[in-house]
Scaffold this motif. Structure first.
Motif, PDB file in Angstrom:
ATOM      1  N   ASN A  73       0.873  -1.293  -0.066  1.00 10.39           N
ATOM      2  CA  ASN A  73      -0.127   0.004   0.171  1.00 10.39           C
ATOM      3  C   ASN A  73       0.814   1.204   0.004  1.00 10.39           C
ATOM      4  OD1 ASN A  73      -2.731  -1.084   0.610  1.00 10.39           O
ATOM      5  ND2 ASN A  73      -1.442  -2.071   1.903  1.00 10.39           N
ATOM      6  N   PRO A  74       0.841   1.996  -1.281  1.00  9.29           N
ATOM      7  CA  PRO A  74       1.632   3.192  -1.301  1.00  9.29           C
ATOM      8  C   PRO A  74       1.295   4.432   0.042  1.00  9.29           C
ATOM      9  CG  PRO A  74      -0.045   3.210  -2.690  1.00  9.29           C
ATOM     10  CD  PRO A  74      -0.173   1.809  -2.319  1.00  9.29           C
ATOM     11  N   ILE A  75       0.088   4.155   0.266  1.00  8.21           N
ATOM     12  CA  ILE A  75      -0.100   5.181   1.665  1.00  8.21           C
ATOM     13  C   ILE A  75      -0.997   4.176   2.727  1.00  8.21           C
ATOM     14  CG2 ILE A  75      -1.383   7.032   2.712  1.00  8.21           C
ATOM     15  CD1 ILE A  75      -1.378   7.901  -0.539  1.00  8.21           C
ATOM     16  N   ILE A  76      -0.314   3.827   3.991  1.00 12.80           N
ATOM     17  CA  ILE A  76      -1.250   3.256   5.041  1.00 12.80           C
ATOM     18  C   ILE A  76      -0.809   3.771   6.134  1.00 12.80           C
ATOM     19  CG2 ILE A  76       1.122   1.603   5.047  1.00 12.80           C
ATOM     20  CD1 ILE A  76      -1.113  -0.551   5.520  1.00 12.80           C
ATOM     21  N   LEU A  77      -2.001   3.860   7.081  1.00 12.13           N
ATOM     22  CA  LEU A  77      -2.093   4.295   8.283  1.00 12.13           C
ATOM     23  C   LEU A  77      -2.369   3.506   9.233  1.00 12.13           C
ATOM     24  CD1 LEU A  77      -1.867   7.242   9.961  1.00 12.13           C
ATOM     25  CD2 LEU A  77      -4.537   7.183   9.591  1.00 12.13           C
ATOM     26  N   TYR A  78      -1.517   3.341  10.237  1.00 15.53           N
ATOM     27  CA  TYR A  78      -1.655   2.450  11.472  1.00 15.53           C
ATOM     28  C   TYR A  78      -2.215   3.366  12.375  1.00 15.53           C
ATOM     29  CZ  TYR A  78       0.967  -1.296   9.262  1.00 15.53           C
ATOM     30  OH  TYR A  78       1.264  -2.199   8.354  1.00 15.53           O
ATOM     31  N   MET A  79      -3.390   3.029  12.867  1.00 16.08           N
ATOM     32  CA  MET A  79      -4.159   4.049  13.753  1.00 16.08           C
ATOM     33  C   MET A  79      -5.024   3.442  14.832  1.00 16.08           C
ATOM     34  SD  MET A  79      -7.305   5.138  11.138  1.00 16.08           S
ATOM     35  CE  MET A  79      -8.295   6.017  12.696  1.00 16.08           C
ATOM     36  N   LYS A  80      -5.531   4.028  15.782  1.00 13.69           N
ATOM     37  CA  LYS A  80      -6.586   3.478  16.653  1.00 13.69           C
ATOM     38  C   LYS A  80      -7.953   3.906  16.251  1.00 13.69           C
ATOM     39  CE  LYS A  80      -3.907   3.703  20.763  1.00 13.69           C
ATOM     40  NZ  LYS A  80      -3.503   4.223  22.033  1.00 13.69           N
ATOM     41  N   GLY A  81      -8.868   2.673  15.964  1.00 12.33           N
ATOM     42  CA  GLY A  81     -10.383   2.913  15.419  1.00 12.33           C
ATOM     43  C   GLY A  81      -9.886   3.088  13.810  1.00 12.33           C
TER      44      GLY A  81
END
Lengths: 108, 115
Positions: free
Chosen positions: A16-24
């Motif tokens: 994934n060129p843009i991937i965010l590890y986040m809460k929720g």
């Protein structure tokens, strides 16, 4: 650190060129820092992948060691850690984030 | 010693500071009164000259690694050189509001939160 989880993380970041590890989730963030980061990304107008670390406790436990970055959220663009909420917000406000995101999507 | 004092000492010992603010923002979150779980740090230091944000934040995280691995659940980090700080007229950004997550139920995990 489990090898399987490490492989999963590496695959996610590579695929994934843009991937965010986040809460929720972007629609229902569970932390103010994650919410603010999502707002910046959405404003850049490109699709992005995300992983909810609250429902993926193994990733939550492993990623900070792998990335040498102790906190969440974490944004990866073109396979590289860009930073957390404070960095993303500052880059968004300075106008750096949008072209970075756009060129990552175009290169993918 | 209070966690706030420890954070101040560690940052002062690590960086060539022109300005330092360590703000306990715990009261805005879902934790007991008097908690030391959520902090914001604002550093103006000559160390940051020529360094990208990622490298600057890594140094701050390293300086406070024991605190982040312990009771400090969230750390907002704002780093500036003297020139950048002057350009901002000495104003650091506000931290985002809490969304109600309960830090006390998530030891060793954080928001910009530490794990």
């Amino acid at each position: 650190m489990s090898e399987d989880i490490l492989d999963t993380i590496k695959e996610q970041i590579e695929a994934n060129p843009i991937i965010l590890y986040m809460k929720g989730s972007p629609a229902a963030p569970q932390c103010g820092f994650s919410a603010q980061t999502v707002q910046c990304l959405v404003a850049c107008g490109q699709r992005f992948a995300y992983v909810d670390i609250l429902s993926n406790p193994e990733i939550r436990a492993t990623l900070p060691q792998y990335a040498n970055w102790p906190t969440f959220p974490q944004l990866y663009v073109s396979g590289e850690l860009v930073g957390g909420c404070d960095i993303i917000t500052e880059m968004f406000e300075s106008g750096e984030l949008e072209p970075l995101i756009k060129s990552a999507v175009e290169a993918a | 010693m209070q966690v706030q004092d420890i954070i101040e000492r560690k940052l002062a010992g690590r960086f060539d500071l022109q300005h330092l603010e360590v703000i306990n923002e715990s009261s805005g979150h879902n934790v007991a009164p008097g908690s030391e779980t959520h902090f914001k740090v604002v550093l103006v230091a000559s160390d940051f000259q020529g360094q990208r944000l990622l490298a600057r934040h890594r140094q701050v995280n390293e300086a406070l690694s024991a605190e982040l691995a312990g009771g400090v659940h969230a750390l907002a980090v704002h780093t500036y050189t003297e020139g950048e700080w002057r350009d901002r007229f000495g104003e650091a950004p506000l931290s985002p509001p809490c969304l109600g997550g309960k830090a006390s139920e998530q030891p060793k995990t954080g928001d910009q939160e530490a794990r």
